[in-house]
Design a protein around this motif. Structure first.
Motif, PDB file in Angstrom:
ATOM      1  N   MET A 104       0.829  -1.212   0.000  1.00 53.91           N
ATOM      2  CA  MET A 104       0.000   0.000   0.000  1.00 53.91           C
ATOM      3  C   MET A 104       0.861   1.258   0.000  1.00 53.91           C
ATOM      4  N   VAL A 105       1.878   1.282   0.834  1.00 57.73           N
ATOM      5  CA  VAL A 105       2.749   2.460   0.898  1.00 57.73           C
ATOM      6  C   VAL A 105       3.531   2.625  -0.406  1.00 57.73           C
ATOM      7  N   ALA A 106       3.995   1.531  -0.977  1.00 59.60           N
ATOM      8  CA  ALA A 106       4.736   1.607  -2.236  1.00 59.60           C
ATOM      9  C   ALA A 106       3.845   2.117  -3.367  1.00 59.60           C
ATOM     10  N   THR A 107       2.588   1.719  -3.388  1.00 56.82           N
ATOM     11  CA  THR A 107       1.663   2.198  -4.413  1.00 56.82           C
ATOM     12  C   THR A 107       1.435   3.695  -4.277  1.00 56.82           C
ATOM     13  N   LEU A 108       1.215   4.149  -3.058  1.00 59.51           N
ATOM     14  CA  LEU A 108       1.018   5.585  -2.831  1.00 59.51           C
ATOM     15  C   LEU A 108       2.280   6.366  -3.164  1.00 59.51           C
ATOM     16  N   ALA A 109       3.437   5.848  -2.740  1.00 58.15           N
ATOM     17  CA  ALA A 109       4.701   6.529  -3.009  1.00 58.15           C
ATOM     18  C   ALA A 109       4.987   6.571  -4.504  1.00 58.15           C
ATOM     19  N   ASP A 110       4.658   5.499  -5.218  1.00 57.20           N
ATOM     20  CA  ASP A 110       4.870   5.464  -6.658  1.00 57.20           C
ATOM     21  C   ASP A 110       4.072   6.561  -7.349  1.00 57.20           C
ATOM     22  N   ALA A 111       2.808   6.672  -7.016  1.00 58.80           N
ATOM     23  CA  ALA A 111       1.955   7.683  -7.658  1.00 58.80           C
ATOM     24  C   ALA A 111       2.406   9.099  -7.298  1.00 58.80           C
ATOM     25  N   LEU A 112       2.722   9.318  -6.033  1.00 62.16           N
ATOM     26  CA  LEU A 112       3.130  10.663  -5.617  1.00 62.16           C
ATOM     27  C   LEU A 112       4.494  11.047  -6.185  1.00 62.16           C
ATOM     28  N   LEU A 113       5.432  10.128  -6.159  1.00 60.27           N
ATOM     29  CA  LEU A 113       6.766  10.402  -6.691  1.00 60.27           C
ATOM     30  C   LEU A 113       6.721  10.623  -8.200  1.00 60.27           C
ATOM     31  N   TYR A 114       5.949   9.829  -8.899  1.00 64.44           N
ATOM     32  CA  TYR A 114       5.812  10.008 -10.343  1.00 64.44           C
ATOM     33  C   TYR A 114       5.204  11.375 -10.654  1.00 64.44           C
ATOM     34  N   GLY A 115       4.187  11.752  -9.895  1.00 65.33           N
ATOM     35  CA  GLY A 115       3.560  13.060 -10.100  1.00 65.33           C
ATOM     36  C   GLY A 115       4.526  14.209  -9.862  1.00 65.33           C
ATOM     37  N   GLU A 116       5.338  14.100  -8.822  1.00 64.98           N
ATOM     38  CA  GLU A 116       6.314  15.152  -8.537  1.00 64.98           C
ATOM     39  C   GLU A 116       7.399  15.211  -9.611  1.00 64.98           C
ATOM     40  N   LEU A 117       7.890  14.062 -10.048  1.00 65.57           N
ATOM     41  CA  LEU A 117       8.891  14.041 -11.116  1.00 65.57           C
ATOM     42  C   LEU A 117       8.308  14.594 -12.419  1.00 65.57           C
ATOM     43  N   ALA A 118       7.061  14.290 -12.700  1.00 61.12           N
ATOM     44  CA  ALA A 118       6.420  14.805 -13.910  1.00 61.12           C
ATOM     45  C   ALA A 118       6.337  16.332 -13.856  1.00 61.12           C
ATOM     46  N   GLN A 119       6.056  16.899 -12.694  1.00 63.77           N
ATOM     47  CA  GLN A 119       6.013  18.356 -12.561  1.00 63.77           C
ATOM     48  C   GLN A 119       7.394  18.961 -12.766  1.00 63.77           C
ATOM     49  N   VAL A 120       8.416  18.327 -12.234  1.00 70.28           N
ATOM     50  CA  VAL A 120       9.779  18.838 -12.384  1.00 70.28           C
ATOM     51  C   VAL A 120      10.162  18.915 -13.856  1.00 70.28           C
ATOM     52  N   PHE A 121       9.803  17.882 -14.625  1.00 73.51           N
ATOM     53  CA  PHE A 121      10.163  17.837 -16.033  1.00 73.51           C
ATOM     54  C   PHE A 121       9.075  18.398 -16.943  1.00 73.51           C
ATOM     55  N   ASP A 122       8.049  19.011 -16.357  1.00 70.39           N
ATOM     56  CA  ASP A 122       6.957  19.641 -17.102  1.00 70.39           C
ATOM     57  C   ASP A 122       6.303  18.658 -18.072  1.00 70.39           C
ATOM     58  N   VAL A 123       5.942  17.498 -17.524  1.00 70.81           N
ATOM     59  CA  VAL A 123       5.301  16.444 -18.295  1.00 70.81           C
ATOM     60  C   VAL A 123       3.882  16.273 -17.770  1.00 70.81           C
TER      61      VAL A 123
END
Length: 162
Positions: A104-123
């Motif tokens: 459960m924590v890995a799923t939440l972390a995956d979605a949140l981390l991906y979202g933050e990385l996408a914002q950094v790279f303007d994706v």
């Protein structure tokens, strides 16, 4: 031999995600078979195996299902595989309740981390509501628990025969 089974699991995740995307496109976002492979590799193989499996699974996911920027899922899964692997070597995560929490924590972390990385790279990244994140975590945890228990039972059978 471990690399062969990991590659086979990643191939299975690719086939499953492709089939889900074609049959149930909206529900395909809820389930992440690549994450299950990464978490299992981290739990059973430690940080190095989790990290390498995460990088490979993430790159396969990026190439087949990613957008215009490749590597976001690869980096996300690499970090999660390493983190789960470190946790598995430091703590006893073999019990079902611990594995459920890790999934459960890995799923939440995956979605949140991906979202933050996408914002950094303007994706452009798909955004899930809090209810959607919890649903995704619950589905991945439920399916993961069944798969993990099945794999562990099969590995015990093979070890008993040898």
């Amino acid at each position: 031999m471990r690399a062969f089974w990991t590659a086979l699991a990643i191939l299975g995740a690719l086939l499953l995600q492709t089939a889900l995307g074609r049959l149930l496109p909206m529900q395909a976002r809820v389930f992440d078979p690549f994450l299950l492979v990464v978490v299992y590799c981290g739990l059973t193989g430690g940080e190095t195996h989790g990290m390498l499996a995460g990088a490979a699974a993430g790159w396969v996911q990026d190439v087949h299902f990613g957008g215009r920027i490749l590597g976001l899922s690869g980096l996300t899964k690499l970090l999660l595989g390493f983190t789960v692997g470190i946790g598995s070597t430091r703590f006893h995560l073999g019990e079902p309740a611990a594995r459920l929490l890790v999934l459960m924590v890995a799923t939440l972390a995956d979605a949140l981390l991906y979202g933050e990385l996408a914002q950094v790279f303007d994706v452009q990244a798909y955004a899930l509501s809090p209810l959607g994140l919890l649903t995704r975590a619950a589905v991945n945890a439920a399916v993961g628990m069944v798969l993990f228990e099945t794999m562990d039972r099969q590995l015990r059978r093979w070890a008993a025969r040898a």
